[in-house]
Design an enzyme around this catalytic site. Structure first.
Site, short mmCIF file in Angstrom:
data_model
loop_
_atom_site.label_atom_id
_atom_site.label_comp_id
_atom_site.label_asym_id
_atom_site.label_seq_id
_atom_site.Cartn_x
_atom_site.Cartn_y
_atom_site.Cartn_z
N ASP A 1 0.82 -1.21 0.00
CA ASP A 1 0.00 0.00 0.00
C ASP A 1 0.86 1.26 0.00
O ASP A 1 0.50 2.26 -0.62
CB ASP A 1 -0.92 0.00 1.22
CG ASP A 1 -2.09 -0.97 1.06
OD1 ASP A 1 -2.25 -1.53 -0.04
OD2 ASP A 1 -2.82 -1.17 2.05
N ASN B 1 -4.51 8.77 1.80
CA ASN B 1 -4.94 8.14 3.05
C ASN B 1 -5.25 9.16 4.13
O ASN B 1 -6.37 9.26 4.60
CB ASN B 1 -3.86 7.19 3.56
CG ASN B 1 -4.11 5.75 3.19
OD1 ASN B 1 -5.11 5.43 2.55
ND2 ASN B 1 -3.23 4.86 3.59
N TYR C 1 -4.07 4.23 9.45
CA TYR C 1 -3.64 4.71 10.76
C TYR C 1 -4.84 5.06 11.64
O TYR C 1 -4.87 4.76 12.83
CB TYR C 1 -2.73 5.91 10.56
CG TYR C 1 -1.94 6.38 11.76
CD1 TYR C 1 -1.87 5.63 12.94
CD2 TYR C 1 -1.26 7.60 11.72
CE1 TYR C 1 -1.14 6.08 14.03
CE2 TYR C 1 -0.51 8.04 12.80
CZ TYR C 1 -0.47 7.30 13.95
OH TYR C 1 0.27 7.74 15.03
N LEU D 1 -7.81 3.80 11.72
CA LEU D 1 -8.44 2.59 12.26
C LEU D 1 -7.68 2.05 13.46
O LEU D 1 -8.27 1.64 14.46
CB LEU D 1 -8.53 1.52 11.16
CG LEU D 1 -9.21 0.21 11.55
CD1 LEU D 1 -10.68 0.43 11.87
CD2 LEU D 1 -9.07 -0.82 10.42
N SER D 2 -6.35 2.09 13.38
CA SER D 2 -5.54 1.56 14.49
C SER D 2 -5.64 2.44 15.73
O SER D 2 -5.30 2.00 16.83
CB SER D 2 -4.07 1.44 14.06
OG SER D 2 -3.49 2.72 13.89
#
Length: 293
Positions: free
Chosen positions: A74, A147, A190, A192-193
């Protein structure tokens, strides 16, 4: 058909798959152009087509390329944003990395994927882009992110306070290690984490996700993507970090950051045998319960 290929240095264990890509393209007599640095890296490692050309940047792709093919994970595909920019050149990724949300083609499916590409068996996902504004022109003409954009304290500094505004209206002061502003595409990265939600790619939203907030009741917030966000920094340290995807610069705390939706999209190719929910289930292991094994 003209295909440009972008890649970065990688482990030699994937060289057979790289060779398979070039061989499959040669079968269909596709015109191939390879990113110059990547070409120099692989030219003595694989057999390239005799008529292969090279390119170095955006100006050499515009109006000369039908598809940009990314070889890697990615992170490699995110790099292609600075190459295609507003050209509308579709991008597809073959995953040589780990997770592969964006570079969704498995390296064991190269021949089938190129067959589908040649025969037009795909659709285009138009993904929104973040644009960064600052008085220091931090990233030059590459202040874009597919992103996310991140404001973060430096490694050795104390927690920072980030004052956030939407269209000039005060949102909140975030006491945290930093703040992530993510697109729907970046909602599975990032953000989501750090506890952010998953947002479908066609949703017209951004998400603001705090990184390790001091106030535990401060949660991620979803906002429309047609607004202007501004941020002011308060911290003990005189410097902080700003990232556009994988590119990072160090910034003086007096600098104000502005973020809004860019006036162009990036086109990601989705083969007809793929779907977003299929990718989610496969990558996040939805439905997998170890108690069943």
């Amino acid at each position: 058909m003209r295909i440009a290929i972008y890649g970065r240095d990688f482990n030699d264990s994937v060289l057979p798959f790289v060779q398979e890509v070039f061989d499959a393209l040669a079968v269909h007599k596709i015109e191939v152009s390879v990113y110059l640095k990547f070409h120099n890296y692989i030219k003595n490692k694989v057999t390239l087509p005799k008529n292969v050309t090279t390119f170095s940047g955006y100006n050499e792709l515009v109006n000369q390329t039908d598809v940009l093919l990314s070889l890697g994970g990615d992170g490699t595909l995110l790099d292609t944003l600075s190459l295609v920019r507003d050209s509308q050149i579709p991008v597809i990724g073959i995953n040589f990395g780990r997770l592969g949300f964006l570079a969704s083609i498995n390296k064991t499916e190269i021949i089938q994927a190129i067959e589908a590409l040649v025969h037009g068996e795909y659709s285009l996902d138009k993904r929104g882009i973040l644009s960064l504004e600052s008085q220091n022109d931090l990233f030059g003409d590459e202040g874009f992110a597919l992103n996310d954009m991140t404001i973060h304290r430096r490694d050795n500094s104390a927690m920072m306070i980030i004052h956030a505004f939407m269209n000039g209206e005060f949102i909140n002061s975030y006491w945290a290690d930093g703040l992530i502003i993510a697109t729907p595409t970046g909602s599975t990265a990032y953000s989501l984490s750090c506890g952010g939600p998953i947002i479908l790619p066609n949703a017209q939203n951004f998400v603001i996700t705090p990184i390790a907030p001091h106030n535990l009741n401060v949660r991620p917030i979803i906002i429309p993507d047609d607004v202007k966000l501004t941020f002011e920094i308060e911290a003990r340290s005189t410097k902080f970090l700003v990232s556009c995807d994988s590119r990072t610069v160090t910034v003086d705390r007096s600098v104000k950051i502005g973020i809004n939706k860019a006036n162009f999209n990036i086109n990601l190719i989705r083969l007809n045998n793929e779907s977003y929910f299929t990718t989610l289930r496969n990558k996040l292991l939805w439905g997998i319960d170890t108690r069943n094994y």
